[in-house]
Design a protein around this motif. Structure first.
Motif, PDB file in Angstrom:
ATOM      1  N   SER A 204      -0.561   6.001  -3.693  1.00 33.79           N
ATOM      2  CA  SER A 204       0.109   6.679  -4.805  1.00 33.79           C
ATOM      3  C   SER A 204       1.541   6.206  -5.015  1.00 33.79           C
ATOM      4  O   SER A 204       2.202   6.637  -5.964  1.00 33.79           O
ATOM      5  N   VAL A 205       2.048   5.337  -4.136  1.00 34.81           N
ATOM      6  CA  VAL A 205       3.443   4.887  -4.226  1.00 34.81           C
ATOM      7  C   VAL A 205       3.516   3.419  -4.629  1.00 34.81           C
ATOM      8  O   VAL A 205       4.340   3.032  -5.474  1.00 34.81           O
ATOM      9  N   ALA A 206       2.699   2.599  -4.022  1.00 36.24           N
ATOM     10  CA  ALA A 206       2.753   1.162  -4.300  1.00 36.24           C
ATOM     11  C   ALA A 206       2.266   0.863  -5.715  1.00 36.24           C
ATOM     12  O   ALA A 206       1.348   1.520  -6.232  1.00 36.24           O
ATOM     13  N   GLU A 207       2.872  -0.131  -6.341  1.00 31.25           N
ATOM     14  CA  GLU A 207       2.443  -0.537  -7.682  1.00 31.25           C
ATOM     15  C   GLU A 207       1.027  -1.110  -7.644  1.00 31.25           C
ATOM     16  O   GLU A 207       0.186  -0.788  -8.494  1.00 31.25           O
ATOM     17  N   THR A 208       0.775  -1.955  -6.652  1.00 32.25           N
ATOM     18  CA  THR A 208      -0.565  -2.506  -6.452  1.00 32.25           C
ATOM     19  C   THR A 208      -0.962  -2.246  -5.013  1.00 32.25           C
ATOM     20  O   THR A 208      -0.381  -2.819  -4.081  1.00 32.25           O
ATOM     21  N   ARG A 213      -2.027  -4.972   3.520  1.00 31.56           N
ATOM     22  CA  ARG A 213      -0.580  -4.822   3.684  1.00 31.56           C
ATOM     23  C   ARG A 213      -0.251  -3.506   4.361  1.00 31.56           C
ATOM     24  O   ARG A 213       0.638  -3.432   5.219  1.00 31.56           O
ATOM     25  N   LEU A 214      -0.956  -2.442   4.016  1.00 31.19           N
ATOM     26  CA  LEU A 214      -0.710  -1.153   4.653  1.00 31.19           C
ATOM     27  C   LEU A 214      -1.014  -1.206   6.146  1.00 31.19           C
ATOM     28  O   LEU A 214      -0.231  -0.719   6.972  1.00 31.19           O
TER      29      LEU A 214
END
Length: 328
Positions: A204-208, A213-214
């Motif tokens: 809900s925070v990252a643009e993509t 990556r997480l």
């Protein structure tokens, strides 16, 4: 009566004639010997001499091959194997010695603590980049906010390493810290590190959103949590090792108290049989409770089973724990 006639004395002419006859006889014999010798010498070739030597050698070997003395001698390979077997036997015997077992356990404990601390340091260093992204909050590169954001993770990591290092060192010395406040501090630092690494990459925070990556950014905090959780449990297991020492002190938590018959106990708060090491045992039992090896309110039987001590000592420790909980 026998009459002997004296032998006439030889004259010089007779001696001369005898010597001449002897010379003639020798002269007649020399040609015959000379004619025989060349015939014998003609067959003595190198091949004949070599074959004669081989035959003579074969006769000698035939007489010696029935002797088993050479078979009784150890070859170099046999001596090498025997030396290796003797060395292995001595090393095995040395490995059963209580002092050697204690030395091996102490060395392995140091290696594990060092590896755990290195892994924890690398995990926290891995998460530094993720925390910097969170702390910088899209500030321009090389701006004051961007530069100081790199210091957020290091000062938290140093504080966490102080707590974890102190707990690890004291646990290796047989005096584990069972303070719940330190445990809460550790988890607070780890939760902050994990949250700051994961926040910019949440769905809900990252643009993509990218799962890889997480996972990569939360890998460092997860490893740090695993090390901080596992290290006290491993060290607690080392403190309960029994290396087989005889005559050791009952209150030494490094090797575990030796089982002995029940002793007379005055008051539960007094050390059994007057040994002041009961306070150390009580601390050790609290550490086992914190590590999950014992329940929150262990029975005397559970304490006796874990510490291998007398039942009266286990009851005294149980009462001391109960009294400590009541005082809190």
């Amino acid at each position: 009566m026998t009459i002997t006639t004296p032998t006439p004395e030889p004259m010089p002419e007779d001696v001369t004639r005898g010597l001449a006859a002897l010379e003639r006889h020798l002269a007649e014999q020399v040609p015959a010997v000379a004619s025989v010798r060349p015939v014998e010498a003609e067959g003595q070739t190198r091949r004949v001499r070599r074959l004669r030597a081989e035959v003579a050698e074969a006769h000698l070997l035939a007489g010696l091959q029935d002797d088993d003395a050479p078979l009784m001698l150890d070859t170099a390979k046999v001596r090498k194997r025997r030396k290796a077997a003797r060395e292995a036997a001595r090393l095995h015997e040395l490995g059963q010695d209580p002092a050697m077992r204690a030395f091996q356990a102490a060395r392995m404990r140091r290696v594990l603590v060092a590896a755990g601390m290195v892994s924890l340091t690398l995990a926290l260093a891995w998460s530094t980049a993720g925390v910097q992204v969170f702390a910088a909050d899209r500030a321009p590169a090389w701006s004051p906010s961007w530069v100081f954001a790199w210091l957020v993770e290091p000062f938290m990591s140093l504080a966490l390493l102080v707590v974890v290092g102190a707990r690890a060192y004291l646990a290796t010395q047989g005096a584990p810290i069972t303070s719940r406040s330190l445990v809460r501090i550790e988890w607070l630092f780890l939760a902050l590190t994990l949250g700051m690494n994961a926040w910019p990459y949440l769905p809900s925070v990252a643009e993509t959103f990218s799962l890889s990556r997480l996972v990569l950014h939360i890998l460092g905090p997860i490893v740090a949590v695993a090390v901080v959780t596992a290290l006290p449990i491993i060290l607690a297991a080392f403190t309960r090792l029994d290396h087989g020492h005889t005559g050791r002190e009952a209150g030494n938590p490094l090797t575990g108290p030796e089982y002995r018959p029940n002793a007379a106990v005055g008051h539960p708060s007094d050390p059994p049989d007057g040994n002041p090491a009961t306070a150390v045992l009580t601390t050790h039992v609290r550490h086992l409770i914190t590590a999950g090896e014992l329940p929150a309110r262990p029975s005397a039987a559970a304490i006796r089973r874990e510490l291998r001590c007398g039942m009266d000592i286990a009851r005294a420790l149980r009462d001391a724990l109960a009294r400590g909980e009541a005082d809190r």
